[in-house]
Design a protein around this motif. Structure first.
Motif, PDB file in Angstrom:
ATOM      1  N   LYS A 277      12.316   9.235 -20.082  1.00 41.97           N
ATOM      2  CA  LYS A 277      13.777   9.216 -20.143  1.00 41.97           C
ATOM      3  C   LYS A 277      14.381  10.597 -19.891  1.00 41.97           C
ATOM      4  CE  LYS A 277      14.183   5.260 -23.262  1.00 41.97           C
ATOM      5  NZ  LYS A 277      14.517   4.804 -24.641  1.00 41.97           N
ATOM      6  N   LYS A 278      13.591  11.638 -20.123  1.00 42.06           N
ATOM      7  CA  LYS A 278      14.084  13.003 -19.945  1.00 42.06           C
ATOM      8  C   LYS A 278      13.606  13.631 -18.633  1.00 42.06           C
ATOM      9  CE  LYS A 278      14.308  13.647 -24.946  1.00 42.06           C
ATOM     10  NZ  LYS A 278      14.053  12.222 -25.239  1.00 42.06           N
ATOM     11  N   THR A 279      13.004  12.826 -17.770  1.00 42.80           N
ATOM     12  CA  THR A 279      12.506  13.301 -16.481  1.00 42.80           C
ATOM     13  C   THR A 279      13.458  12.855 -15.367  1.00 42.80           C
ATOM     14  OG1 THR A 279      10.209  13.189 -17.248  1.00 42.80           O
ATOM     15  CG2 THR A 279      10.558  13.292 -14.878  1.00 42.80           C
ATOM     16  N   GLU A 280      13.963  13.807 -14.616  1.00 45.79           N
ATOM     17  CA  GLU A 280      14.906  13.505 -13.538  1.00 45.79           C
ATOM     18  C   GLU A 280      14.233  12.641 -12.468  1.00 45.79           C
ATOM     19  OE1 GLU A 280      17.953  14.164 -13.714  1.00 45.79           O
ATOM     20  OE2 GLU A 280      18.292  15.994 -14.884  1.00 45.79           O
ATOM     21  N   ASP A 281      15.043  11.825 -11.772  1.00 48.99           N
ATOM     22  CA  ASP A 281      14.518  10.917 -10.759  1.00 48.99           C
ATOM     23  C   ASP A 281      13.833  11.646  -9.608  1.00 48.99           C
ATOM     24  OD1 ASP A 281      15.360   8.740 -12.194  1.00 48.99           O
ATOM     25  OD2 ASP A 281      17.249   8.509 -11.079  1.00 48.99           O
ATOM     26  N   ASP A 282      14.284  12.871  -9.306  1.00 48.81           N
ATOM     27  CA  ASP A 282      13.695  13.609  -8.196  1.00 48.81           C
ATOM     28  C   ASP A 282      12.489  14.453  -8.610  1.00 48.81           C
ATOM     29  OD1 ASP A 282      15.058  15.447  -9.709  1.00 48.81           O
ATOM     30  OD2 ASP A 282      16.104  16.410  -8.030  1.00 48.81           O
ATOM     31  N   ASN A 283      12.101  14.361  -9.883  1.00 47.58           N
ATOM     32  CA  ASN A 283      10.921  15.092 -10.358  1.00 47.58           C
ATOM     33  C   ASN A 283       9.668  14.395  -9.841  1.00 47.58           C
ATOM     34  OD1 ASN A 283       8.697  15.992 -12.117  1.00 47.58           O
ATOM     35  ND2 ASN A 283      10.286  16.974 -13.337  1.00 47.58           N
ATOM     36  N   PRO A 284       8.725  15.121  -9.228  1.00 42.91           N
ATOM     37  CA  PRO A 284       7.512  14.491  -8.691  1.00 42.91           C
ATOM     38  C   PRO A 284       6.654  13.799  -9.747  1.00 42.91           C
ATOM     39  CG  PRO A 284       7.342  16.898  -8.642  1.00 42.91           C
ATOM     40  CD  PRO A 284       8.764  16.576  -8.955  1.00 42.91           C
ATOM     41  N   ASP A 285       6.905  14.106 -11.014  1.00 47.15           N
ATOM     42  CA  ASP A 285       6.125  13.482 -12.084  1.00 47.15           C
ATOM     43  C   ASP A 285       6.695  12.124 -12.498  1.00 47.15           C
ATOM     44  OD1 ASP A 285       3.989  13.543 -14.010  1.00 47.15           O
ATOM     45  OD2 ASP A 285       5.439  14.061 -15.579  1.00 47.15           O
ATOM     46  N   LYS A 286       7.867  11.777 -11.997  1.00 45.18           N
ATOM     47  CA  LYS A 286       8.570  10.574 -12.458  1.00 45.18           C
ATOM     48  C   LYS A 286       7.749   9.300 -12.259  1.00 45.18           C
ATOM     49  CE  LYS A 286      12.452   8.569 -13.940  1.00 45.18           C
ATOM     50  NZ  LYS A 286      13.230   8.944 -15.137  1.00 45.18           N
ATOM     51  N   GLU A 287       7.300   9.056 -11.052  1.00 48.44           N
ATOM     52  CA  GLU A 287       6.585   7.811 -10.761  1.00 48.44           C
ATOM     53  C   GLU A 287       5.189   7.777 -11.383  1.00 48.44           C
ATOM     54  OE1 GLU A 287       7.920   5.072  -9.737  1.00 48.44           O
ATOM     55  OE2 GLU A 287       9.794   6.229  -9.723  1.00 48.44           O
ATOM     56  N   PRO A 288       4.399   8.876 -11.278  1.00 47.45           N
ATOM     57  CA  PRO A 288       3.101   8.864 -11.971  1.00 47.45           C
ATOM     58  C   PRO A 288       3.251   8.639 -13.478  1.00 47.45           C
ATOM     59  CG  PRO A 288       3.180  10.660 -10.397  1.00 47.45           C
ATOM     60  CD  PRO A 288       4.559  10.096 -10.453  1.00 47.45           C
ATOM     61  N   LEU A 289       4.290   9.215 -14.065  1.00 49.35           N
ATOM     62  CA  LEU A 289       4.531   9.044 -15.489  1.00 49.35           C
ATOM     63  C   LEU A 289       4.913   7.603 -15.815  1.00 49.35           C
ATOM     64  CD1 LEU A 289       4.812  10.289 -18.321  1.00 49.35           C
ATOM     65  CD2 LEU A 289       7.142  10.968 -17.706  1.00 49.35           C
ATOM     66  N   ARG A 290       5.735   7.011 -14.947  1.00 46.45           N
ATOM     67  CA  ARG A 290       6.126   5.613 -15.148  1.00 46.45           C
ATOM     68  C   ARG A 290       4.885   4.700 -15.080  1.00 46.45           C
ATOM     69  NH1 ARG A 290      11.156   3.925 -14.128  1.00 46.45           N
ATOM     70  NH2 ARG A 290      11.456   5.496 -12.483  1.00 46.45           N
ATOM     71  N   ALA A 291       4.010   4.982 -14.121  1.00 46.26           N
ATOM     72  CA  ALA A 291       2.784   4.195 -13.980  1.00 46.26           C
ATOM     73  C   ALA A 291       1.884   4.358 -15.201  1.00 46.26           C
ATOM     74  CB  ALA A 291       2.042   4.607 -12.710  1.00 46.26           C
ATOM     75  N   LEU A 292       1.801   5.583 -15.719  1.00 47.38           N
ATOM     76  CA  LEU A 292       0.985   5.833 -16.906  1.00 47.38           C
ATOM     77  C   LEU A 292       1.547   5.076 -18.109  1.00 47.38           C
ATOM     78  CD1 LEU A 292      -1.262   7.329 -18.430  1.00 47.38           C
ATOM     79  CD2 LEU A 292       0.334   9.243 -18.738  1.00 47.38           C
ATOM     80  N   HIS A 293       2.863   5.097 -18.255  1.00 40.48           N
ATOM     81  CA  HIS A 293       3.496   4.374 -19.358  1.00 40.48           C
ATOM     82  C   HIS A 293       3.149   2.892 -19.305  1.00 40.48           C
ATOM     83  CE1 HIS A 293       6.853   2.214 -21.340  1.00 40.48           C
ATOM     84  NE2 HIS A 293       6.746   3.191 -22.238  1.00 40.48           N
ATOM     85  N   GLN A 294       3.183   2.319 -18.129  1.00 41.87           N
ATOM     86  CA  GLN A 294       2.838   0.906 -17.964  1.00 41.87           C
ATOM     87  C   GLN A 294       1.363   0.663 -18.280  1.00 41.87           C
ATOM     88  OE1 GLN A 294       4.028   0.171 -13.910  1.00 41.87           O
ATOM     89  NE2 GLN A 294       6.211  -0.009 -14.420  1.00 41.87           N
ATOM     90  N   GLN A 295       0.530   1.608 -17.873  1.00 43.69           N
ATOM     91  CA  GLN A 295      -0.909   1.486 -18.108  1.00 43.69           C
ATOM     92  C   GLN A 295      -1.236   1.531 -19.604  1.00 43.69           C
ATOM     93  OE1 GLN A 295      -3.058   4.480 -15.948  1.00 43.69           O
ATOM     94  NE2 GLN A 295      -5.076   3.592 -16.403  1.00 43.69           N
ATOM     95  N   VAL A 296      -0.620   2.476 -20.317  1.00 46.00           N
ATOM     96  CA  VAL A 296      -0.858   2.593 -21.758  1.00 46.00           C
ATOM     97  C   VAL A 296      -0.294   1.385 -22.498  1.00 46.00           C
ATOM     98  CG1 VAL A 296      -0.379   3.965 -23.822  1.00 46.00           C
ATOM     99  CG2 VAL A 296      -0.929   5.113 -21.671  1.00 46.00           C
ATOM    100  N   THR A 297       0.858   0.899 -22.050  1.00 49.76           N
ATOM    101  CA  THR A 297       1.440  -0.296 -22.650  1.00 49.76           C
ATOM    102  C   THR A 297       0.503  -1.489 -22.495  1.00 49.76           C
ATOM    103  OG1 THR A 297       3.699   0.491 -22.225  1.00 49.76           O
ATOM    104  CG2 THR A 297       3.423  -1.862 -22.628  1.00 49.76           C
TER     105      THR A 297
END
Length: 319
Positions: A277-297
């Motif tokens: 939620k605190k990562t800007e959309d243009d941050n290169p970590d945004k999508e990998p982080l989103r994928a990790l969140h889904q994976q851990v969930t």
């Protein structure tokens, strides 16, 4: 047995016992051998920890002069150690350290002016909370490891029921190892750095290859808690032993220590979501982080499913 704080270095065993006790009930052995044949040292290992969230006093109790009746149930009264003096870069509470309190951050001057925007600062705080909470979790697991898992005296109470004892501990040793290794990798990430770009890859590497251990452990928790409660209710000697040990640890019981892995894995998606939620959309970590969140969930969902199946099996007697 009332104890006083000592300066003795912490040991990896709370009780030092003759090897011949391994096949005997500990309390029966004390009665058979006589009061002067045994000297039990109850020592809190937390003196080994630095900046621990749990402030323990170092405890030593000599029971060599106790009567036979007093030996039946050793109760330890903890003498708390004084709170440590506040250190530079530490919060006033003396417990959790925030990212903006780190020595590297304070001395860099990065917090002055607009060098770090509000959103990025919040993101750094959220990432650092994963690190600090893993520290706390690992230290609690080490307490479980040193005070119970590695204590042969605890195992003596299950000499005739090794299968049940294996269920109670399950693969906790694997879980402890995962936490230690992941914390080391996170610590290396922050070594001598003011900010970090991402913690996603470090966590992902463990989720990919090692978090199956959490699924196995969580699926076992229903049987684990049932058996431990059952043995404590049926074995007065075991209950006395565990009660004394738990009092020395500030009152937290063994069951709660054994539930720590399940609590940790279910909290991890929340911590990652805070970063997301605190990562800007243009941050290169945004999508990998989103994928990790889904994976851990997904891992947490499997853990919950394992618990549900175990509880259903126990309730209805099905496999």
């Amino acid at each position: 047995v009332s104890t006083q704080s000592t300066g003795t270095a912490a040991h990896h065993r709370l009780f030092h016992r003759p090897s011949r006790l391994r096949s005997r009930n500990p309390v029966q052995f004390l009665h058979q051998q006589g009061k002067n044949s045994w000297e039990a040292k109850i020592i809190d290992d937390a003196a080994d920890y630095e900046d621990d969230d749990d402030i323990y006093g170092q405890i030593a109790a000599d029971v060599s002069d106790l009567s036979y009746n007093e030996l039946e149930c050793i109760t330890v009264t903890k003498t708390p150690a004084p709170l440590p003096a506040q250190q530079p870069g530490k919060s006033g509470s003396g417990f959790r350290e925030y990212w903006h309190e780190r020595r590297e951050v304070v001395e860099s001057g990065i917090l002055e002016g607009d060098q770090v925007g509000k959103t990025e600062r919040a993101r750094q705080e959220a990432m650092y909370e994963v690190f600090t909470s893993e520290q706390t979790y690992k230290k609690s697991l080490e307490t479980l490891e040193q005070q119970f898992v590695n204590d042969n005296l605890f195992g003596c109470f299950f000499e005739g029921s090794q299968e049940d004892f294996a269920i109670i501990l399950c693969n906790i040793v694997d879980i402890i190892g995962i936490s230690k290794r992941m914390l080391d990798d996170l610590k290396s990430l922050y070594q001598n750095k003011v900010t970090v770009d991402s913690i996603t890859e470090v966590i992902r590497s463990y989720v990919d290859h090692q978090f199956e251990a959490y699924i196995k452990y969580c699926a076992n928790t229903s049987d684990q808690q049932y058996l431990l409660t059952k043995y404590r209710a049926e074995d007065a000697d075991l209950e006395c032993f565990l009660t004394g040990r738990e009092k020395a640890l500030g009152g937290q019981n063994l069951q709660s220590y054994l539930l720590l892995p399940m609590q940790r894995v279910t909290r991890l998606p929340l911590l990652l979501d805070a970063i997301l939620k605190k990562t800007e959309d243009d941050n290169p970590d945004k999508e990998p982080l989103r994928a990790l969140h889904q994976q851990v969930t997904a891992v947490v969902n499997k853990c919950n499913e394992g618990v549900r199946r175990s509880e259903t099996r126990r309730k209805y007697g099905r496999t």
